[in-house]
Scaffold this active site. Structure first.
Site, mmCIF file in Angstrom:
data_model
loop_
_atom_site.group_PDB
_atom_site.id
_atom_site.type_symbol
_atom_site.label_atom_id
_atom_site.label_comp_id
_atom_site.label_asym_id
_atom_site.label_seq_id
_atom_site.Cartn_x
_atom_site.Cartn_y
_atom_site.Cartn_z
ATOM 1 N N ASN A 11 0.784 -1.333 0.093
ATOM 2 C CA ASN A 11 0.033 -0.035 -0.013
ATOM 3 C C ASN A 11 1.013 1.297 0.042
ATOM 4 O O ASN A 11 0.660 1.919 -0.796
ATOM 5 C CB ASN A 11 -0.989 0.173 1.191
ATOM 6 C CG ASN A 11 -2.088 -0.938 1.092
ATOM 7 O OD1 ASN A 11 -2.352 -1.590 0.255
ATOM 8 N ND2 ASN A 11 -2.779 -1.157 2.341
ATOM 9 N N ARG A 63 -12.014 -4.268 -13.744
ATOM 10 C CA ARG A 63 -10.916 -5.256 -13.305
ATOM 11 C C ARG A 63 -11.623 -6.622 -13.440
ATOM 12 O O ARG A 63 -12.595 -6.709 -12.742
ATOM 13 C CB ARG A 63 -10.417 -5.073 -11.831
ATOM 14 C CG ARG A 63 -9.796 -3.832 -11.518
ATOM 15 C CD ARG A 63 -9.073 -3.709 -10.145
ATOM 16 N NE ARG A 63 -8.686 -2.250 -9.783
ATOM 17 C CZ ARG A 63 -7.880 -1.466 -10.473
ATOM 18 N NH1 ARG A 63 -7.168 -1.953 -11.099
ATOM 19 N NH2 ARG A 63 -7.691 -0.378 -9.576
ATOM 20 N N ARG A 121 -6.451 1.710 -12.735
ATOM 21 C CA ARG A 121 -5.080 1.794 -12.458
ATOM 22 C C ARG A 121 -4.231 0.454 -12.148
ATOM 23 O O ARG A 121 -4.795 -0.226 -11.508
ATOM 24 C CB ARG A 121 -4.974 2.566 -11.191
ATOM 25 C CG ARG A 121 -3.565 3.102 -11.111
ATOM 26 C CD ARG A 121 -3.511 3.925 -9.575
ATOM 27 N NE ARG A 121 -4.308 5.346 -10.043
ATOM 28 C CZ ARG A 121 -4.965 5.996 -9.129
ATOM 29 N NH1 ARG A 121 -5.097 5.472 -7.941
ATOM 30 N NH2 ARG A 121 -5.628 7.057 -9.432
ATOM 31 N N HIS A 134 -16.598 3.455 -13.945
ATOM 32 C CA HIS A 134 -16.104 2.549 -12.662
ATOM 33 C C HIS A 134 -17.535 1.779 -12.184
ATOM 34 O O HIS A 134 -17.369 1.228 -11.271
ATOM 35 C CB HIS A 134 -15.737 3.623 -11.581
ATOM 36 C CG HIS A 134 -15.216 2.802 -10.436
ATOM 37 N ND1 HIS A 134 -15.890 2.848 -9.073
ATOM 38 C CD2 HIS A 134 -14.336 2.262 -10.163
ATOM 39 C CE1 HIS A 134 -15.110 2.204 -8.390
ATOM 40 N NE2 HIS A 134 -13.881 1.754 -8.851
ATOM 41 N N TYR A 187 -12.800 -9.422 -0.913
ATOM 42 C CA TYR A 187 -13.334 -7.936 -0.677
ATOM 43 C C TYR A 187 -14.933 -8.499 -0.244
ATOM 44 O O TYR A 187 -15.628 -8.870 -0.643
ATOM 45 C CB TYR A 187 -13.439 -7.300 -2.090
ATOM 46 C CG TYR A 187 -12.102 -6.809 -2.612
ATOM 47 C CD1 TYR A 187 -10.941 -7.230 -2.167
ATOM 48 C CD2 TYR A 187 -12.036 -5.626 -3.334
ATOM 49 C CE1 TYR A 187 -9.867 -6.762 -2.459
ATOM 50 C CE2 TYR A 187 -10.914 -5.268 -3.861
ATOM 51 C CZ TYR A 187 -9.728 -5.938 -3.547
ATOM 52 O OH TYR A 187 -8.638 -5.347 -4.020
ATOM 53 N N ARG A 228 -13.644 3.083 5.630
ATOM 54 C CA ARG A 228 -12.150 2.276 5.801
ATOM 55 C C ARG A 228 -10.983 3.165 5.562
ATOM 56 O O ARG A 228 -10.118 2.815 6.352
ATOM 57 C CB ARG A 228 -12.250 1.208 4.612
ATOM 58 C CG ARG A 228 -11.230 0.181 4.609
ATOM 59 C CD ARG A 228 -11.093 -0.596 3.222
ATOM 60 N NE ARG A 228 -10.443 0.325 2.504
ATOM 61 C CZ ARG A 228 -10.461 0.232 0.963
ATOM 62 N NH1 ARG A 228 -11.527 -0.970 0.406
ATOM 63 N NH2 ARG A 228 -9.920 0.547 0.173
ATOM 64 N N HIS A 245 -15.067 -3.130 1.241
ATOM 65 C CA HIS A 245 -15.444 -2.580 -0.065
ATOM 66 C C HIS A 245 -16.604 -2.179 -0.376
ATOM 67 O O HIS A 245 -16.819 -1.263 -1.442
ATOM 68 C CB HIS A 245 -14.760 -3.594 -1.037
ATOM 69 C CG HIS A 245 -14.495 -2.962 -2.297
ATOM 70 N ND1 HIS A 245 -15.036 -2.995 -3.488
ATOM 71 C CD2 HIS A 245 -13.432 -2.175 -2.761
ATOM 72 C CE1 HIS A 245 -14.688 -2.633 -4.518
ATOM 73 N NE2 HIS A 245 -13.609 -2.012 -4.097
#
Length: 696
Positions: A60, A386, A416, A446, A479, A575, A603
């Site tokens: 991270n 993704r 990304r 998204h 997630y 979060r 998530h």
């Protein structure tokens, strides 16, 4: 300035814009990693899982420097003005380096003094170079000669060999030499680059080491035997280093004719963009550090001296290589949806809600697979952000196209670090006859949507899947996310209109059920916050509960402050980064913010508004961030079936607000305090309670 005494008189046109009321997003995001690292330091967590949390905090931090710090340096160069927090990019960068230095020190203290010794005691040894036995040293020397040295290309630094380009996050050794080589050249410095093909963690065979789980870092092996690369010369020192570079791709979409080609060109040079951080061995001499800083155009506070391997996150390979169930979380089997063999019939009976990872992702895969084979299915439309490697989602879309279905896929190329994978995905889909769309110029797609058009008798019926997470089988296991299947005509028509808008040049559309950014989601959230504010002012009970990954949109923050001032009770489960200051008297005293860190990555995004006894609940793909609400294609979708809406409320909101084991509460000074059960209070972990329902 005394925050508690902020002047709220009419003379101040908008006191809620005061910079003291806003945390900096980047610094808040950085602090999230301290909460992740706390999991690695927690003796109640299984040992190899603690190692995994340590590695996550390191990875991270890498991404933070690649994206957030890199973007800030760019903003500093362009003279971008301060945000709502009033801090200039230069000030934020300075504070980032100070705070990151604390995090790095904590990470290596955890590794050197806690996890490494505990792992060794448990029979998993990641061995120091000075602890190698004679037999281990001999085996590693032979391994170096046979497997490593043939692929190395050491480079001496002299006028004919200037400093080489150093790839982002690659492992390198700077070597100090004395003596002359075969050409009579005086040695000084050399760089040894470790190719990406070499394993960063090497396992020593148990017949050599005597232990079943004995490992060494590649960096230790390189440092130990680097002298063999420079025969006839004396190695005075060898110091590992790693440079982190800006990895944010910037493509001027208004100036390119083909986004895919432009991204391919950008990806070629991504690994060599501007440097933002230098990690180097702790004992490296100052003059060499200065040389490296000068070469990478970095300031003194961009260097991090490391007491251990510079690529500590690579030790995650030990987690995968060691099969010790006693050192890991107990495995669990997610719930399987009944009737999955006939998904269209199942959805036609009523809406279906999945809560991942506690519910299996299988129904999503099955719906698409069945649609690809069903002769009554005419068209499939889907967004992909993704997907992961070897995705069954992609296989079904390809098969559907080959079976004559009209298949349209909106592939977001700018996801990304998945740009290259998504370019390959787009090529594969197009080769199969799928109509691939890259979305809207300037707006990332998204939203997570799937639309299937099926002929049933004389009518066409739309089946929809909407989610808070990606169409990725792997992340669906780690997630927390919601997915909704529905055949509701209004929702189906809304999704149809959004796909038309994405694939064509459709005008602004009016949706009946869904909220969509950048058009109605932001306004819809503000409208509902204002409605609660008006209820509170009218003396009615007013309440807002929202769960998301991050919060920084200034208008939303101000609206929440105004709601708090009116008496609305607000609970935010955020979060990561949160720029809102809770608990300020007269401003945000009715707002509470908590962060949950557990086995799974939180998530899902859920917004709930009490609405005077007629609750309004939305699941969404969007955080309350400026980019999501104003510069992306996102959706917020209602859960219309009362029993399913109640399930979302209980599992994702009430359940998490009751957590007193994995929750951290944000204080008005920006610090987080970890909750623990009070004396006599029953411990409650939100994730464990959900796992208990699926048979962990």
């Amino acid at each position: 300035m005394n925050i508690a005494a902020v002047d709220t008189s009419p003379l101040d046109t908008d006191p809620l814009r005061d910079s003291e009321l806003y945390f900096n997003r980047e610094l808040s995001a950085l602090d999230f990693n301290f909460r992740v690292l706390a999991q690695a330091q927690d003796p109640q967590v299984p040992l190899l899982e603690r190692l995994r949390y340590l590695c996550i905090s390191c990875t991270n931090l890498d991404e933070f420097f690649e994206i957030r710090a890199g973007t800030l340096r760019h903003a500093q160069d362009l003279g971008v003005p301060p945000g709502p927090d009033g801090l200039s990019p230069a000030t934020v960068l300075a504070r980032i380096h100070d705070r990151a230095a604390e995090l790095v020190q904590s990470q290596y203290e955890c590794w050197n003094h806690v996890l490494r010794p505990a792992l060794a005691e448990a029979g998993v040894r990641v061995m120091h170079r000075d602890g190698w036995s004679e037999q281990q040293t001999q085996w590693l020397r032979e391994y170096f000669r046979d497997e490593i040295m043939p692929v190395l290309s050491p480079l001496g630094l002299d006028p004919a060999h200037p400093f080489p380009k150093i790839l982002n996050k690659s492992l390198n050794i700077v070597v100090v030499l004395k003596g002359k080589d075969a050409f009579g050249r005086e040695g000084h410095l050399a760089i040894v680059r470790a190719p990406r093909s070499l394993p960063r963690i090497i396992q020593i065979p148990d017949e050599v080491s005597g232990g079943k789980h004995d490992f060494v870092f590649l960096s230790a092996v390189l440092s130990a035997f680097v002298d063999e690369l420079f025969p006839g010369m004396q190695v005075k020192g060898a110091y590992q280093f790693r440079v982190t570079r800006n990895s944010e791709l910037i493509v001027d979409e208004d100036e390119v004719e083909n986004l895919a080609l432009a991204l391919r060109d950008e990806l070629v040079g991504r690994g060599y963009l501007r440097a933002v951080r230098l990690e180097i061995a702790e004992q490296c001499p100052d003059d060499i550090v200065r040389t490296l800083l000068e070469n990478f155009d970095l300031t003194e506070n961009a260097v991090y001296r490391i007491n251990g391997p510079v690529n500590l996150n690579r030790v995650i390979q030990v987690y995968d290589l060691v099969q010790r169930p006693d050192l890991k979380f107990m495995p669990f089997q997610p719930r399987l949806l009944g009737g999955v063999e006939a998904m269209f019939d199942k959805i036609a009976e009523g809406d279906v809600l999945l809560h991942h990872p506690f519910d299996a992702f299988t129904p999503v895969l099955e719906l698409l697979k069945q649609a690809s084979e069903d002769p009554n299915v005419l068209a499939i439309k889907q967004t992909l952000y993704r997907t992961g490697k070897d995705s069954p989602i992609v296989d079904s879309l390809v098969q559907a196209a080959r079976n004559g279905k009209d298949v349209t896929v909106v592939v977001e190329l700018r996801a990304r670090f998945d740009e290259e994978a998504n370019l390959g995905l787009a090529d594969r889909l197009q080769d199969a006859g799928v109509q691939v769309v890259y979305g809207v110029v300037g707006y990332k797609t998204h939203a997570k949507m799937m639309l299937i058009v099926r002929r049933e008798g004389r009518k066409l019926r739309r089946y929809v899947h909407l989610g808070t997470g990606n169409y990725h089988s792997g992340t669906a296991r780690v997630y927390t996310d919601f997915g909704l299947f529905t055949a509701d005509p209004d929702i189906g028509n809304d999704v149809h209109l959004i796909f038309q808008q994405l694939s064509g040049l459709a005008p602004t559309i009016k949706l009946k059920r869904l909220l969509q950014s950048p058009f109605t989601l932001h306004a819809g959230v503000l409208k509902r916050i204002d409605r609660e504010t008006r209820h509170a002012k009218a003396g009615k009970p007013a309440r807002i509960i929202a769960k998301m990954n991050a919060l920084n949109e200034p208008q939303v923050v101000r609206a929440l402050y105004m709601a708090s001032q009116a008496g609305v009770q607000i609970d935010l489960i955020v979060r990561g980064a949160c720029t809102l200051r809770p608990g300020l008297p007269g401003i945000s005293e009715n707002i509470r913010v908590r962060s949950i860190i557990g086995r799974f990555l939180e998530h899902h995004r859920v917004y709930w508004f009490a609405n005077d006894g007629d609750p309004d609940l939305f699941c969404s793909s969007a955080d309350w961030l400026e980019r999501n609400l104003l510069r992306r294609i996102e959706t917020g979708f209602p859960v219309l079936a009362p029993e399913l809406a109640q399930r979302v409320y209980e599992e994702a909101l009430a359940n998490y607000l009751a957590d007193n084991c994995s929750a951290w509460t944000l204080q008005s000074d920006g610090s987080y305090v970890r909750l623990s059960p009070a004396p006599g209070e029953t411990p409650h972990s939100a994730q464990l309670s959900l796992l208990g329902n699926v048979g962990a």
